[in-house]
Design an enzyme around this catalytic site. Structure first.
Site, PDB file in Angstrom:
ATOM      1  N   GLU A 448      51.307  67.221  27.383  1.00  0.00           N
ATOM      2  CA  GLU A 448      52.491  66.575  27.919  1.00  0.00           C
ATOM      3  C   GLU A 448      53.577  67.625  28.163  1.00  0.00           C
ATOM      4  O   GLU A 448      53.894  68.417  27.281  1.00  0.00           O
ATOM      5  CB  GLU A 448      52.917  65.509  26.899  1.00  0.00           C
ATOM      6  CG  GLU A 448      54.360  65.391  26.664  1.00  0.00           C
ATOM      7  CD  GLU A 448      54.664  64.602  25.386  1.00  0.00           C
ATOM      8  OE1 GLU A 448      53.832  64.522  24.456  1.00  0.00           O
ATOM      9  OE2 GLU A 448      55.767  64.070  25.324  1.00  0.00           O
ATOM     10  N   ASP A 521      53.013  65.283  21.781  1.00  0.00           N
ATOM     11  CA  ASP A 521      53.939  65.494  20.669  1.00  0.00           C
ATOM     12  C   ASP A 521      53.805  64.393  19.629  1.00  0.00           C
ATOM     13  O   ASP A 521      53.403  63.285  19.945  1.00  0.00           O
ATOM     14  CB  ASP A 521      55.387  65.496  21.183  1.00  0.00           C
ATOM     15  CG  ASP A 521      55.699  66.759  21.958  1.00  0.00           C
ATOM     16  OD1 ASP A 521      54.914  67.721  21.850  1.00  0.00           O
ATOM     17  OD2 ASP A 521      56.719  66.771  22.683  1.00  0.00           O
ATOM     18  N   ASP A 523      55.918  62.504  18.388  1.00  0.00           N
ATOM     19  CA  ASP A 523      57.108  61.651  18.356  1.00  0.00           C
ATOM     20  C   ASP A 523      56.848  60.375  19.168  1.00  0.00           C
ATOM     21  O   ASP A 523      55.737  60.143  19.637  1.00  0.00           O
ATOM     22  CB  ASP A 523      58.335  62.406  18.887  1.00  0.00           C
ATOM     23  CG  ASP A 523      58.115  62.897  20.315  1.00  0.00           C
ATOM     24  OD1 ASP A 523      57.097  62.502  20.934  1.00  0.00           O
ATOM     25  OD2 ASP A 523      58.943  63.674  20.817  1.00  0.00           O
ATOM     26  N   ASP A 525      57.845  59.361  22.132  1.00  0.00           N
ATOM     27  CA  ASP A 525      57.430  59.573  23.521  1.00  0.00           C
ATOM     28  C   ASP A 525      55.984  60.023  23.594  1.00  0.00           C
ATOM     29  O   ASP A 525      55.212  59.552  24.427  1.00  0.00           O
ATOM     30  CB  ASP A 525      58.306  60.644  24.180  1.00  0.00           C
ATOM     31  CG  ASP A 525      59.573  60.037  24.759  1.00  0.00           C
ATOM     32  OD1 ASP A 525      59.685  58.790  24.721  1.00  0.00           O
ATOM     33  OD2 ASP A 525      60.426  60.803  25.231  1.00  0.00           O
TER      34      ASP A 525
END
Ligand code: 0RA
Length: 682
Positions: A448, A521, A523, A525
């Site tokens: 990403e 990641d 997180d 998102d």
């Protein structure tokens, strides 16, 4: 009220008919059941429960629960309860007839002890039918659970008495005895899996709930309770009861969608010795969610029941549309795909002797089921359309739209293909390809964002690792048509890089990388993008998932540094363990350590007990290329999660919920299940 059992559960124990295999019984006239002890189970547990890891551990619970559900299916039980207790114990209760306690003619001990200590070939006990599954790993019997438990206690309520017996490693400690009067009937089995056999002893509460929820949908009217009573856990209590059975299941699957037929189609019918139960409802989206079950087992690979269903569906819709003159003489017939766009259906069949085939034994093979389903469903669905003209118009209208859109999409795809967009010769510019052309050794990392892409590009082994950075959120594929999807650059890049083409055009032999790794990641998102990618693969590159080509990279969450020692933690628990091991005096978490911080660390190491510097990685971009290689990409040292389609039905419903058009439930789901979604195994 218990309803009439389709067929007596005679398979369970028919003492008088059960024979011990002997040399004499070669007449062949009687069916013979072999009564074998439990030694083979302890010698080769995997043969009986599939594995000795988490799946096998849970299999023990399913085995006992299935017995209770059998009692409910036969009309004798209404409740099944599963409780997790301290010390790894599990307690399963049902209010069925109770395991018979009388003396067994062949073994000379009680029927109960026979059920618990004799392995019966093929999962059957005695001859005759009943719906108990005898294929695959299911229905191996409670004796297998007993064999693999260091302790098992059975309590039976029957004949106005309570009966009790305890076992250890499959062997009775004492004889069966009655401990008092009882006015109820039922069975309670409490067991502790043998820790010397299982490599995993942690129960997965989510997995237990999912399974019990699904089973209760499939057994109309049953009440299944799950309770977490362990003292070191938060107390939890769930009750599942769906009066509507699979009809309620359909309602749930479509709950965030705009539906076409408000009245859900439903049929339940006995045919010969089998039972066919089907519910369906169309929504205004494009995907097909048809879940086939045989004897309450999900058939990922489909089978004869699914084929019968599809045949009857397309045929019935076409005849109706012709009869109503909605399809004119000049019009083409609706195709199978047209008739299944936006369809949510459950096909649940019960049969005496199911045959499972296919790679994962997930495909029903009994030829008669095609005929039965085709006949029962075709007839009932035709009547439904006649009797519900409003719903019928909605459904047929939807199918005709699908048909038109499909033709438009076909043209769009043809034009995309003409322009060479999916031509494997023109690999996307953003792809940093590897040098090897041997697909078996090649890996594609889907990363990403550009900064993470940069780290990965520098850190990789370019001989066999390729990097494809994706910018931003990829298209929400759940709701997009193929033509729109292929117009999306990110998706087009991915399709070209993979080399397989997509959907019905997919050719797995053209796959350019045998390991496709999603690296996002840690997180919110990142987890959203991961879910989007999983949806894309699950829906449009299904064979990639079923053939085990899809993986999720596991980058570290923390770097822990003490002096010159650097360690990485991939979970919160691991972080705590490493802190203890490092014996640091104080744990400091910094998001972005500055140069000075690092200085201080090195100095302090020489003097007082060193402190541990803990860096929390917010994104892949923060991990430098060397570290990314060491921790996440080096095949020798990395951890990767292989994406399985172990419970496609569940994943599907989660995807639908996450991706569907209704925003509110999605938000709620993410809030309450954020952790679980991050750990989603498709
Ligand atoms: C054999 C025969 C019968 C019931 C059962 C076994 C039975 C087994 C289990 C295991 C857990 N719960 C169970 N409930 C029942 C039929 C007994 C009869 O004919 O009365």
């Amino acid at each position: 009220m218990p309803k009439k059992p389709i067929k007596k559960q005679s398979k369970k124990i028919l003492a008088s008919k059960t024979k011990v295999k002997s040399k004499k019984s070669s007449s062949g006239a009687d069916s013979i059941t072999v009564l074998e002890g439990l030694d083979p189970v302890r010698k080769r547990p995997g043969m009986y429960i599939g594995s000795t890891s988490s799946t096998g551990l849970h299999h023990l619970i399913w085995e006992v629960v299935d017995n209770g559900i059998d009692e409910a299916m036969a009309g004798y039980a209404t409740e099944v309860t599963v409780a997790l207790l301290d010390d790894g114990m599990v307690e399963v209760t049902d209010n069925g007839r109770g395991i018979p306690v009388g003396k067994h003619k062949v073994t000379g001990v009680s029927a109960l002890e026979t059920v618990l200590t004799k392995l019966h070939a093929g999962g059957k006990f005695g001859e005759g039918g009943g719906y108990k599954v005898s294929g695959g790993l299911h229905g191996v019997g409670v004796s297998v659970v007993n064999a693999l438990s260091e302790y098992l206690r059975v309590e039976v309520y029957r004949e106005n008495k309570v009966w009790e017996q305890e076992y250890s490693l499959g062997k009775p400690k004492k004889k069966l005895r009655s401990t008092g009067p009882s006015r109820k009937t039922g069975t309670k089995i409490t067991f502790k899996p043998d820790t010397s056999i299982f490599t995993v002893t942690e129960y997965n509460w989510g997995k237990i709930l999912d399974r019990l929820r699904q089973q209760s949908y499939l057994t109309k009217g049953i009440t299944i309770t799950a309770a977490d009573k362990r003292s070191d856990h938060r107390k939890k209590y769930y009750k599942f009861h769906f009066e509507g059975g699979i009809k309620a299941y359909i309602k749930t699957l479509n709950r965030n969608k705009t539906v076409k037929n408000d009245t859900i189609f439903y049929i339940e019918k006995e045919i010969n010795d089998s039972r066919v139960e089907i519910a369906l409802q169309y929504n205004d989206e494009y995907n097909e969610t048809v879940l086939p079950f045989a004897n309450n087992i999900y058939n990922l690979e489909g089978g004869t029941h699914l084929i019968g269903f599809r045949t009857a569906l397309t045929r019935t819709l076409n005849s109706y549309a012709r009869a109503q003159n909605i399809l004119k003489e000049k019009d083409e017939n609706l195709s199978g795909e047209d008739s299944r766009e936006g369809l949510t259906a459950i096909i649940s069949v019960k049969l005496t002797d199911p045959q499972f085939e296919g790679q994962t034994k997930g495909k029903l093979g009994n030829a008669e089921m095609k005929t039965y389903v085709e006949q029962v469903f075709g007839e009932a669905f035709a009547i439904f359309l006649e009797e519900h003209p409003k719903e019928a118009a909605q459904i047929v209208g939807k199918c005709i739209l699908s048909s038109q859109a499909r033709m438009a999409a076909r043209n769009a795809r043809a034009s995309i293909l003409r322009k060479g967009a999916l031509d494997s010769m023109t690999l996307p510019g953003k792809l940093s390809d590897c040098s090897s052309r041997k697909a078996e050794e090649c890996e594609l990392y889907i990363v990403e964002g550009d900064s993470a892409g940069g780290s990965a590009k520098q850190g990789r082994d370019r001989r066999f690792q390729a990097i494809l950075p994706l910018r931003g959120k990829i298209l929400n594929v759940e709701r997009a048509r193929l033509d729109k999807m292929l117009a999306n650059t990110e998706i087009k890049n991915l399709v070209i890089a993979l080399g397989t083409n997509i959907d019905d055009q997919l050719d797995i032999s053209k796959l350019r990388y045998h390991r496709v790794v999603i690296m996002t990641d840690a997180d919110v998102d990142g987890s959203h993008i991961r879910t989007l990618l999983l949806t894309l693969f699950f829906r449009h590159f299904t064979p990639l998932v079923t053939n085990g080509h899809l993986f999720i990279a596991q980058p570290p969450l923390y770097q822990l540094k003490k002096g010159t020692t650097i360690k990485y933690a991939y979970t919160e628990e691991e972080k705590e363990i490493i802190i203890k091991e490092m014996g640091g005096i104080k744990a400091e978490v910094s998001e972005n350590p500055t140069e000075e911080d690092a200085e201080t660390d090195t100095k302090t190491t020489t003097k007082k007990p060193a402190r541990i510097n803990i860096q929390r990685y917010k994104g892949l971009g923060e991990i430098n290329p060397d570290q990314l290689w060491d921790t996440t990409m080096n095949p020798e040292t990395r951890m990767m999660k292989q994406v399985t389609v172990e419970d496609a039905a569940l994943a599907d419903s989660i995807f639908d919920m996450l991706m569907g058009s209704d925003v509110a439930p999605r938000k709620k789901f993410i809030q309450t299940h954020a952790k679980k979604v991050q750990n989603l195994d498709v």
